[in-house]
Design an enzyme around this catalytic site. Structure first.
Site, PDB file in Angstrom:
ATOM      1  N   LYS A  31       0.732  -1.311  -0.021  1.00 46.66           N
ATOM      2  CA  LYS A  31       0.016  -0.066   0.124  1.00 46.66           C
ATOM      3  C   LYS A  31       0.803   1.226   0.054  1.00 46.66           C
ATOM      4  CE  LYS A  31      -0.589   0.105   5.056  1.00 46.66           C
ATOM      5  NZ  LYS A  31       0.090   1.568   5.367  1.00 46.66           N
ATOM      6  N   THR A  32       2.028   1.301   0.746  1.00 50.09           N
ATOM      7  CA  THR A  32       2.830   2.388   0.863  1.00 50.09           C
ATOM      8  C   THR A  32       3.296   2.720  -0.812  1.00 50.09           C
ATOM      9  OG1 THR A  32       3.403   1.793   3.066  1.00 50.09           O
ATOM     10  CG2 THR A  32       4.859   3.518   1.968  1.00 50.09           C
ATOM     11  N   GLU A  52      -3.883   4.274   5.792  1.00 50.87           N
ATOM     12  CA  GLU A  52      -4.621   3.511   6.919  1.00 50.87           C
ATOM     13  C   GLU A  52      -6.139   4.180   7.189  1.00 50.87           C
ATOM     14  OE1 GLU A  52      -3.395   0.724   8.094  1.00 50.87           O
ATOM     15  OE2 GLU A  52      -1.073   0.975   8.171  1.00 50.87           O
ATOM     16  N   GLN A  63      -8.476  -4.862   8.349  1.00 45.72           N
ATOM     17  CA  GLN A  63      -7.710  -4.455   9.561  1.00 45.72           C
ATOM     18  C   GLN A  63      -8.068  -3.295  10.349  1.00 45.72           C
ATOM     19  OE1 GLN A  63      -3.405  -5.149   8.450  1.00 45.72           O
ATOM     20  NE2 GLN A  63      -4.069  -5.027   6.371  1.00 45.72           N
ATOM     21  N   ARG A  87       0.926 -11.090  10.205  1.00 46.35           N
ATOM     22  CA  ARG A  87       2.337 -10.691  10.257  1.00 46.35           C
ATOM     23  C   ARG A  87       3.459 -11.562  10.077  1.00 46.35           C
ATOM     24  NH1 ARG A  87       1.223  -6.357   9.736  1.00 46.35           N
ATOM     25  NH2 ARG A  87      -0.895  -7.423   9.149  1.00 46.35           N
TER      26      ARG A  87
END
Length: 720
Positions: free
Chosen positions: A35-36, A221, A251, A606
């Site tokens: 996403k970044t 986010e 999330q 994670r």
């Protein structure tokens, strides 16, 4: 730069998101889907392809670390400076707006930002001033109430009078809190957002200026935004199709602190010409981990829906371990970590994730006993440490004498003979006259209202602050900070503190000087702040993100909430039991239960390569022995993705009469999990055995006295 260089490294879905025509976009970005990268490349696309000036772009993140990373990536991708771009956190950007428009925001130009600890101290003082009992009106509860109202955009004057006494009293405290903050020029974190929203809402010229300036608005986010943050974004983008948000409804795990998952759903109504792009290719985890995560989250209703996948193979199955109790669980986890390290793995690639902070103790004890370095992520942070906050309070008073929180913090630190009664007299005068504590102290001295001793001590303190300001006026920032921590007496105070703690405090103050030396000050900042005020704002806004010992190769321990955004090769998701995870409070509330499931989804995703799920058949937590059921979240993962690990057949050892005196079992099998009785310590459970012959010993968890190591040749244990 050519267009191809912006999109060549992207997958198909990422390219669609980055290269879409200017319009409002909702990018549903699954865990580990890049996403970044998409956010950065979308900004680069606007600059290189759409011909937009960096000056006309706004990008909002949730952490300073993420903002710094985004700036760095943009500079690397475009070979330009991103220093002047409006890229930052909601709080940081709101602070920037308020500094530029303090007058229109009805704030003094020298307003100071309070962190959470300073806010709590102020509330405690306020409760005392109102003659309320802290037991009935706990300061933390009051703090939560005030911040929750602000997050919803509600002032004390907006709250409707009800017959509820509790509500009326809370509103009265909220109103008094607002008054003291206005008088002292203090702004808490929630106030930054609310005041920035009111600034835009109530000043049409300011709103129009920023609407024209920010042609494109980007948000990271997005699922974590609260009511006031989304309202702020909607004002900036009102009547325009220029909002690009990246988020993941799967999330959304911060509902307890005000985040609204509904914002993702409402986006589609508020921006009817929007486009949705799903990022589903995962670059982090193996196939089995992703399939388990997909199966788990599918049990939630109302999702926008996506299916994570990878082309890197299925990898190992997820491992499931059923422990006897919490000690056995910790023993198993630490032994697996030791095997990982012995096989050449890095400790820093390992994370132990738990639902409740109370669970960490067992793992910490076991890691310490085996000499395994570890770090509790989210421990006390640099700018939150007592000695740092004391030094910053002196610096804040130099900048703004009417900062009540700072005055009260250091007026008698180091001790200078200003007692509690003197401070209380000053408080009463300040409250009665509606003035700051500093002004009240000046008036008390001028009118001879204090004893001679108290007057002299107070004069000494106030002269010290004035002298510090005068002496440090022409110094560079780091010299100023160094001068203040030395001349205030803080260094001398902590040098007298015995043991390692005092030495650590002195080292931290020296590190504060170093932080000031490294501080990147922009002389031409749009807010026209002095270097000191910029540094103080930086300290308040950065509080909570500087971690100690992050560079060391050590095992990471953290709550599941702290783990969001991180990744590890080896992950242990522990305490997977009904009532613990999912939490007891969520079992009767479908909405909270779904958030718990999203939290589990975050925990699973994670893991990059290896994932262990553990639960215990019995667990002593909060002083009570429990026999919990296995978590439903384990049962919601299909069995084809799980392998059970059974250790019990391998943990027994023959104990003969030559090496132990066991009254009811001289030559039987001594096993982990076996219940025994000791004449002095009472009943307990066997956890470990080690050594041979006369040196053989056993670790037992006794119900009344906890863990004990006993030599078998002397213990005289009775097997139950």
């Amino acid at each position: 730069m050519e267009i191809s260089s912006i999109i060549n490294s992207l997958n198909d879905a990422q390219r669609i998101a980055v290269s879409s025509p200017p319009q409002s976009l909702l990018v549903l970005a699954g865990a580990g889907s890049g996403k970044t990268r998409v956010l950065v490349h979308r900004i680069a696309w606007h600059i290189q392809v759409d011909g937009v000036s960096p000056h006309n772009i706004l990008a909002v993140t949730f952490t300073n670390k993420a903002a710094t990373e985004m700036r760095g990536r943009i500079e690397e991708l475009l070979n330009i400076s991103a220093r002047s771009m409006w890229i930052g956190t909601f709080h940081g950007l709101a602070h920037r707006l308020l500094r530029r428009h303090a007058k229109q925001a009805k704030l003094p130009e020298s307003f100071q930002v309070m962190d959470s600890d300073d806010q709590l101290r102020l509330i405690k003082r306020l409760i005392r001033n109102l003659n309320l009992d802290e037991a009935k009106w706990p300061p933390k509860q009051v703090q939560w109430f005030i911040n929750a109202q602000k997050d919803e955009g509600i002032r004390a004057r907006h709250m409707v009078e009800t017959g509820d006494f509790f509500q009326r009293q809370m509103v009265a405290i909220y109103k008094a809190y607002e008054e003291i903050c206005e008088r002292s020029g203090l702004v808490d974190f929630a106030e930054l957002l609310l005041r920035a929203h009111e600034l835009l809402r109530d000043n049409e010229d300011v709103l129009e200026f920023y609407q024209r300036r920010f042609r494109f608005v980007h948000v990271d986010e997005f699922q974590d935004t609260n009511t006031i943050q989304y309202a702020w974004l909607r004002l900036l983008t009102e009547g325009r199709d220029n909002l690009f948000v990246v988020g993941d409804d799967d999330q959304s795990i911060y509902g307890w602190r005000g985040a609204k998952i509904e914002n993702i759903y409402n986006f589609q109504q508020h921006y009817p010409n929007h486009k949705v792009v799903r990022l589903e290719q995962n670059y982090r985890s193996t196939g089995h981990i992703l399939k388990a995560a997909n199966s788990l989250i599918a049990n939630n209703d109302g999702r926008m829906g996506k299916e994570l996948w990878t082309d890197s193979g299925d990898g190992e199955l997820i491992s499931l371990y059923t422990a006897f109790n919490e000690q056995d669980e910790a023993y198993f986890v630490v032994e697996k970590i030791r095997q990982w390290v012995n096989d050449g793995g890095m400790r820093s690639d390992v994370a132990i994730l738990y639902r409740s902070n109370a669970q960490s103790r067992q793992f910490e004890e076991k890691l310490m006993s085996t000499g395994t370095p570890y770090r509790v992520y989210g421990g006390l942070r640099f700018f939150e440490r007592m000695e740092i906050k004391n030094a910053l309070a002196y610096l804040r008073l130099i900048s703004n004498r009417h900062d009540d929180a700072s005055f009260e913090r250091v007026v008698n630190t180091p001790a200078r003979g200003i007692g509690a009664k003197t401070i209380e007299d000053i408080r009463l005068l300040a409250r009665g006259q509606g003035i700051s504590l500093w002004q009240a102290a000046l008036d008390s001295i001028a009118h001879g209202q204090l004893s001679a001793r108290a007057t002299n001590a107070l004069k000494g303190f106030m002269n010290l602050v004035a002298q510090l300001e005068q002496d440090a006026e022409e110094q560079e920032l780091f010299e100023k900070v160094k001068w203040v921590v030395e001349k205030s007496g803080l260094i001398e105070l902590y040098k007298k503190e015995k043991g390692d703690k005092g030495e650590a405090r002195v080292e931290n103050l020296e590190e504060l000087v170093n932080a000031a030396r490294m501080f990147d000050y922009e002389e031409d900042n749009e807010e026209n702040l002095s270097e000191l005020d910029m540094f103080l704002a930086h300290a308040a806004l950065e509080a909570g993100e500087m971690q100690g010992d992050a560079y060391e190769d050590c095992v990471q321990l953290m709550t599941l909430h702290s783990a969001k955004g991180l990744e590890f090769k080896l992950v242990f998701l522990v305490g997977m039991e009904e009532g613990l995870f999912p939490s007891q409070q969520s079992l009767e509330d479908p909405g909270r239960l779904e958030e718990e499931r999203r939290l589990c989804y975050v925990g699973i995703t994670r893991a990059m390569e290896h994932l262990y799920l553990t639960h215990a058949e019995s667990r002593r937590l909060y002083g009570k022995e429990n026999y919990p059921r296995q978590s439903r979240f384990i049962r919601e993962i299909p069995v084809e993705y799980i392998q059970e690990i059974r250790m019990r057949a391998n943990v027994s050892r023959l104990v003969t009469s030559s090496v132990a005196t066991v009254s009811s079992l001289q030559t039987g099998t001594f096993k982990l999990g076996q219940r025994v009785r000791h004449a002095k310590f009472g009943e307990g459970v066997v956890l470990q055995m080690e050594g041979e012959g006369a040196q053989e010993r056993v670790q037992i968890n006794f119900h009344d006295v906890g863990l004990k190591w006993l030599m078998l040749s002397y213990a005289k244990l009775e097997v139950l």
